[in-house]
Motif scaffolding. Structure first.
Motif, short mmCIF file in Angstrom:
data_model
loop_
_atom_site.label_atom_id
_atom_site.label_comp_id
_atom_site.label_asym_id
_atom_site.label_seq_id
_atom_site.Cartn_x
_atom_site.Cartn_y
_atom_site.Cartn_z
N VAL A 1 -3.99 -4.98 0.67
CA VAL A 1 -3.43 -3.91 -0.17
C VAL A 1 -4.52 -2.93 -0.56
CG1 VAL A 1 -2.32 -3.39 -2.37
CG2 VAL A 1 -1.55 -5.35 -1.02
N THR A 2 -5.71 -3.43 -0.91
CA THR A 2 -6.82 -2.55 -1.26
C THR A 2 -7.17 -1.63 -0.10
OG1 THR A 2 -7.75 -4.12 -2.85
CG2 THR A 2 -9.26 -2.49 -1.92
N GLN B 1 -8.62 -0.81 -9.81
CA GLN B 1 -7.92 -1.97 -9.27
C GLN B 1 -7.01 -1.51 -8.14
OE1 GLN B 1 -5.20 -4.10 -11.89
NE2 GLN B 1 -6.08 -6.03 -11.23
N TRP B 2 -7.58 -1.34 -6.96
CA TRP B 2 -6.85 -0.81 -5.82
C TRP B 2 -5.87 -1.81 -5.24
CZ3 TRP B 2 -6.90 4.19 -5.17
CH2 TRP B 2 -8.02 4.94 -5.52
N GLU B 3 -5.93 -3.09 -5.66
CA GLU B 3 -5.01 -4.07 -5.09
C GLU B 3 -3.61 -4.00 -5.69
OE1 GLU B 3 -7.75 -6.63 -7.84
OE2 GLU B 3 -7.89 -4.78 -6.69
N TYR B 4 -3.35 -2.98 -6.52
CA TYR B 4 -2.04 -2.79 -7.11
C TYR B 4 -1.21 -1.88 -6.20
CZ TYR B 4 1.38 -2.28 -10.86
OH TYR B 4 2.53 -2.32 -11.60
N LYS B 5 0.06 -2.26 -5.93
CA LYS B 5 0.89 -1.53 -4.98
C LYS B 5 1.56 -0.31 -5.64
CE LYS B 5 1.92 -5.55 -2.09
NZ LYS B 5 3.00 -6.38 -1.50
N ARG B 6 0.82 0.77 -5.72
CA ARG B 6 1.36 1.98 -6.37
C ARG B 6 2.46 2.64 -5.55
NH1 ARG B 6 -0.42 5.22 -10.29
NH2 ARG B 6 1.78 5.79 -10.17
N GLN C 1 -16.39 -1.02 2.95
CA GLN C 1 -17.43 -1.32 1.97
C GLN C 1 -16.92 -1.08 0.56
OE1 GLN C 1 -20.31 -2.80 2.15
NE2 GLN C 1 -20.79 -2.47 -0.02
N LEU C 2 -16.17 0.00 0.36
CA LEU C 2 -15.59 0.29 -0.94
C LEU C 2 -14.60 -0.80 -1.34
CD1 LEU C 2 -15.31 2.16 -3.36
CD2 LEU C 2 -13.69 3.55 -2.04
N ALA C 3 -13.83 -1.31 -0.39
CA ALA C 3 -12.89 -2.40 -0.68
C ALA C 3 -13.64 -3.64 -1.15
CB ALA C 3 -12.06 -2.72 0.56
N ARG C 4 -14.75 -3.96 -0.51
CA ARG C 4 -15.54 -5.12 -0.94
C ARG C 4 -16.08 -4.92 -2.35
NH1 ARG C 4 -16.98 -5.11 4.69
NH2 ARG C 4 -18.71 -3.69 4.32
N GLU C 5 -16.57 -3.71 -2.62
CA GLU C 5 -17.11 -3.42 -3.96
C GLU C 5 -16.00 -3.48 -5.01
OE1 GLU C 5 -18.95 0.37 -3.65
OE2 GLU C 5 -20.55 -0.30 -2.29
#
Length: 309
Positions: A52-53, A284-289, A71-75
């Motif tokens: 999702v991220t 928190q990019w793992e949220y499904k906007r 890399q941004l997803a890992r961070e």
């Protein structure tokens, strides 16, 4: 199973609460080091959060090279891990320790000026950095009211509630009675907190652009603005890795004051984007906007209508 025998959910809740109590005694620098160790494992093993991220980052940063987005997803997942590890610190550590971890305050004058004018303040607090540290600071310095929905693990409810209320915050339910409490607080020239990036139920929002793609966005804010003279600000607690936190209050996009709900929701999403710009890895990019857009395309009906009473 006997009635007195704890369930797996009860045991899980007890284990999580025990972990929070243990981590409450650690310094933010130590918790960040633990997050840097655990974050890569979360990225590797938590398939749902990772996917999702990465999908969200591809949507909002299409011009960025894929390797940079990975890399941004890992961070980002490392920062999300840090937030989870810091919950015990924010909720249970000695108040002076939490206060001392807040190293910088930016934009406090936005709140002070509004209150000096006799106006309430609506703080838009996106899922960025550590929003529990933001709650701690706000409730330590202002009369503060926020909506609260009990967790799925019931055993954690008293732990979370006590942690959020310990500095004086007033928690109200996520229903019309809670909305009425927010209105009363604003009319007393107090501060209230709203999560602007939490996807509402059908009938409780409108589609508005978020990074140039439509996202279903709550319309609670324009309803509150229309019935009060409140000022709107965006608030976040940005993590300073290995050191502590910086509180930022940002002036809201002027569109949040629009009477048109789609315009106001567009302003709300612009406020979230402004906060993310402080450090995209801390969102928190793992949220499904964008989930509701897909549901709309698939013909999912409107299940419930939310009205402001």
């Amino acid at each position: 199973m006997s009635e007195s025998q704890p369930t797996s959910t009860t045991l899980q809740g007890r284990a999580i609460a025990a972990l929070w109590r243990t981590l409450a005694g650690r310094r933010p620098a130590t918790l960040w080091r633990l997050a840097r160790i655990a974050g890569p494992m979360v990225h590797r093993l938590s398939r749902r959060e990772r996917e999702v991220t990465e999908i969200n980052l591809a949507e909002v940063y299409p011009e960025q090279a894929a390797v940079g987005r990975r890399q941004l997803a890992r961070e980002s997942l490392t920062h999300s891990t840090a937030t989870m590890l810091e919950l015990g610190f924010a909720w249970m550590a000695a108040p002076q320790r939490v206060e001392d971890s807040i190293l910088e305050i930016h934009g406090r004058e936005l709140l002070d000026e509004a209150r000096a004018e006799g106006r309430g303040v609506i703080v838009l607090a996106p899922h960025f950095g550590n929003w529990e540290v933001l709650n701690f600071w706000l409730s330590s310095h202002f009369p503060f009211t926020a909506m609260y929905e009990p967790p799925k693990i019931a055993e954690l409810d008293p732990v979370i509630r006590q942690g959020r209320e310990r500095m004086g915050a007033s928690l109200v339910p996520t229903n019309p009675r809670g909305v009425a409490a927010l209105l009363k607080a604003l009319k007393r020239s107090e501060a209230v907190g709203i999560l602007p990036d939490q996807e509402p139920d059908w009938g409780s929002g409108v589609f508005a652009p978020f990074y140039h793609r439509l996202a279903y966005t709550a319309t609670l804010l324009p309803k509150l603005v229309a019935r009060t003279d409140a000022r709107v600000v965006t608030g976040v607690a940005r993590r300073i890795p290995g050191r502590g936190f910086a509180i930022h209050f940002l002036a809201a996009d002027e569109r949040v004051y629009a009477t048109d709900e789609e315009q106001s929701a567009t302003g709300v999403n612009a406020c979230v984007e402004d906060a993310i710009a402080l450090d995209p890895a801390q969102y928190q990019w793992e949220y499904k906007r964008y989930r509701k857009v897909i549901e709309e395309q698939q013909g999912v009906p409107n299940h419930r209508e939310f009205r402001l009473y």
